[in-house]
Motif scaffolding. Structure first.
Motif, PDB file in Angstrom:
ATOM      1  N   GLY A  43      10.053 109.733  42.255  1.00  0.00           N
ATOM      2  CA  GLY A  43      11.438 109.309  42.100  1.00  0.00           C
ATOM      3  C   GLY A  43      12.376 110.481  41.875  1.00  0.00           C
ATOM      4  N   GLN A  44      11.983 111.383  41.007  1.00  0.00           N
ATOM      5  CA  GLN A  44      12.795 112.580  40.770  1.00  0.00           C
ATOM      6  C   GLN A  44      12.914 113.419  42.034  1.00  0.00           C
ATOM      7  OE1 GLN A  44      14.082 114.032  37.698  1.00  0.00           O
ATOM      8  NE2 GLN A  44      13.999 111.922  37.027  1.00  0.00           N
ATOM      9  N   GLY A  47      15.308 112.035  44.551  1.00  0.00           N
ATOM     10  CA  GLY A  47      16.715 112.276  44.263  1.00  0.00           C
ATOM     11  C   GLY A  47      17.185 113.620  44.771  1.00  0.00           C
ATOM     12  N   PHE A  48      16.386 114.640  44.520  1.00  0.00           N
ATOM     13  CA  PHE A  48      16.811 115.978  44.941  1.00  0.00           C
ATOM     14  C   PHE A  48      16.667 116.147  46.452  1.00  0.00           C
ATOM     15  CE2 PHE A  48      16.126 116.678  40.415  1.00  0.00           C
ATOM     16  CZ  PHE A  48      17.313 117.296  40.099  1.00  0.00           C
ATOM     17  N   TYR A  50      17.096 113.795  48.548  1.00  0.00           N
ATOM     18  CA  TYR A  50      18.218 113.075  49.136  1.00  0.00           C
ATOM     19  C   TYR A  50      19.489 113.920  49.124  1.00  0.00           C
ATOM     20  CZ  TYR A  50      21.512 109.416  50.251  1.00  0.00           C
ATOM     21  OH  TYR A  50      22.498 108.700  50.855  1.00  0.00           O
ATOM     22  N   MET A  51      19.621 114.762  48.111  1.00  0.00           N
ATOM     23  CA  MET A  51      20.763 115.692  48.110  1.00  0.00           C
ATOM     24  C   MET A  51      20.696 116.617  49.311  1.00  0.00           C
ATOM     25  SD  MET A  51      21.067 116.887  44.212  1.00  0.00           S
ATOM     26  CE  MET A  51      21.033 115.658  42.947  1.00  0.00           C
ATOM     27  N   LEU A  54      21.768 114.749  52.248  1.00  0.00           N
ATOM     28  CA  LEU A  54      23.225 114.601  52.317  1.00  0.00           C
ATOM     29  C   LEU A  54      23.868 115.855  52.882  1.00  0.00           C
ATOM     30  CD1 LEU A  54      24.342 112.840  49.022  1.00  0.00           C
ATOM     31  CD2 LEU A  54      24.192 111.894  51.303  1.00  0.00           C
ATOM     32  N   VAL A  55      23.397 117.007  52.413  1.00  0.00           N
ATOM     33  CA  VAL A  55      23.975 118.265  52.888  1.00  0.00           C
ATOM     34  C   VAL A  55      23.707 118.430  54.382  1.00  0.00           C
ATOM     35  CG1 VAL A  55      23.808 120.764  52.716  1.00  0.00           C
ATOM     36  CG2 VAL A  55      23.883 119.381  50.655  1.00  0.00           C
ATOM     37  N   PHE A  58      25.867 116.040  56.305  1.00  0.00           N
ATOM     38  CA  PHE A  58      27.255 116.498  56.281  1.00  0.00           C
ATOM     39  C   PHE A  58      27.463 117.648  57.255  1.00  0.00           C
ATOM     40  CE2 PHE A  58      30.407 119.427  54.613  1.00  0.00           C
ATOM     41  CZ  PHE A  58      31.505 118.595  54.626  1.00  0.00           C
ATOM     42  N   ARG A  62      29.833 117.595  60.576  1.00  0.00           N
ATOM     43  CA  ARG A  62      30.939 118.528  60.732  1.00  0.00           C
ATOM     44  C   ARG A  62      30.845 119.253  62.068  1.00  0.00           C
ATOM     45  NH1 ARG A  62      32.057 123.604  57.285  1.00  0.00           N
ATOM     46  NH2 ARG A  62      30.143 123.983  58.387  1.00  0.00           N
ATOM     47  N   LEU A  68      34.710 109.972  59.916  1.00  0.00           N
ATOM     48  CA  LEU A  68      34.216 109.820  58.536  1.00  0.00           C
ATOM     49  C   LEU A  68      33.281 108.629  58.412  1.00  0.00           C
ATOM     50  CD1 LEU A  68      34.437 110.709  55.559  1.00  0.00           C
ATOM     51  CD2 LEU A  68      36.353 109.151  55.342  1.00  0.00           C
ATOM     52  N   MET A  71      29.779 109.350  59.558  1.00  0.00           N
ATOM     53  CA  MET A  71      29.104 110.234  58.618  1.00  0.00           C
ATOM     54  C   MET A  71      28.593 109.444  57.415  1.00  0.00           C
ATOM     55  SD  MET A  71      30.599 113.585  56.744  1.00  0.00           S
ATOM     56  CE  MET A  71      31.419 112.851  55.372  1.00  0.00           C
ATOM     57  N   MET A  75      24.763 108.751  56.169  1.00  0.00           N
ATOM     58  CA  MET A  75      24.321 109.117  54.821  1.00  0.00           C
ATOM     59  C   MET A  75      23.701 107.918  54.104  1.00  0.00           C
ATOM     60  SD  MET A  75      27.397 111.550  53.616  1.00  0.00           S
ATOM     61  CE  MET A  75      27.470 113.253  54.151  1.00  0.00           C
ATOM     62  N   ALA A 110      37.481 128.304  74.149  1.00  0.00           N
ATOM     63  CA  ALA A 110      36.433 128.340  73.136  1.00  0.00           C
ATOM     64  C   ALA A 110      37.009 127.853  71.836  1.00  0.00           C
ATOM     65  CB  ALA A 110      35.897 129.751  72.977  1.00  0.00           C
ATOM     66  N   GLY A 111      36.283 127.010  71.153  1.00  0.00           N
ATOM     67  CA  GLY A 111      36.782 126.437  69.894  1.00  0.00           C
ATOM     68  C   GLY A 111      36.377 127.246  68.760  1.00  0.00           C
TER      69      GLY A 111
END
Lengths: 111, 146
Positions: A43-44, A47-48, A50-51, A54-55, A58, A62, A68, A71, A75, A110-111
């Motif tokens: 479980g612990q 959690g990490f 999943y962070m 998320l990154v 994200f 981007r 949005l 995204m 997530m 070019a962007g």
């Protein structure tokens, strides 16, 4: 873009597997057999991880210039057991298709 | 700041506040559980505020993105303003002609120096190379035919 997609896919797979471990093995052990050790450790970790997910999501959103809403949906998809794998496949197909489209019609600036 | 008070944006602000307070509340709940002796809750107590921070980060990024995408109606837009002629024309009546900033970044091409110099040929070759790269966005430097 391709590297970001790979990063996303790897962490999505890892988070999906860990989440299933948690739900299919950890929860029954804790609430059925009163053995919380799997939930406490996995479980612990989940959690990490999943962070990190998320990154990665994200970063991919981007680079791919997603709206949005998409995204956030991607997530959130990482939190649903089993659905996360399907979401990962859909995201991969989407990003690959968009990239192929972009390569077929190169923009002059070019962007 | 009017464009941040459309219904869609108000929904986003509300969602941000609700999520952040919920996450911080969950974090505080885990702190109290940890204080009550459940040692594993310390980890969750750390995780929830980080998720709350992430929500604020995404919200803030969207706000900045919206502000950049729709330039302020006041004249004298800073970096995003094009050449002075266009600028005057754009801000003439209602500002609708103004090009959208934030969609495409302008490409700065090295200007060929007007004074004579021994490296002019090199510079011209380099500029040709740059414009080739510009015309072929997907290409790698190794693909340059010249």
């Amino acid at each position: 873009m391709r590297a970001a997609l790979t990063r996303y896919r790897v962490i999505a797979w890892v988070v999906g597997v860990v989440l299933i471990l948690l739900v299919v093995i950890g929860m029954p052990l804790k609430y059925g057999f009163d053995n919380p050790v799997v939930v406490e450790t996995v479980g612990q970790a989940h959690g990490f991880l999943y962070m990190v997910y998320l990154v990665a999501a994200f970063d991919l959103s981007r680079r791919a210039d997603w709206p949005l809403k998409r995204m956030i949906l991607v997530m959130l998809a990482g939190t649903v057991p089993f659905v996360s794998f399907w979401a990962e496949r859909r995201v991969s197909a989407l990003v690959t298709a968009e990239q192929r489209e972009r390569e077929a019609a190169p923009e002059p600036i070019a962007g | 700041m009017k464009r941040l008070w459309t219904p869609a944006w108000i929904a986003r602000h509300v969602a941000m506040v609700v999520l952040v307070t919920t996450f911080l509340g969950l974090g505080w709940w885990q702190v109290s559980r940890a204080a009550a002796g459940n040692a594993i809750s310390w980890g969750y107590a750390v995780e929830w505020p980080i998720f709350a921070g992430f929500v604020v980060f995404v919200w803030w990024r969207e706000v900045r993105h919206a502000l950049r995408a729709a330039p302020a109606p006041a004249p004298g837009g800073e970096v995003t303003a094009p050449a002075s002629d266009d600028h005057r024309a754009a801000s003439g009546e209602d500002g609708t002609e103004r090009p959208r900033a934030g969609i495409r970044r302008p490409v700065r091409v090295t200007r060929v120096s007007d004074g004579p110099g021994e490296d002019d040929a090199d510079l011209a070759a380099y500029n040709r190379y740059l414009s080739w790269l510009n015309a072929n966005p997907g290409a790698k430097p190794g693909d340059y035919p010249g």
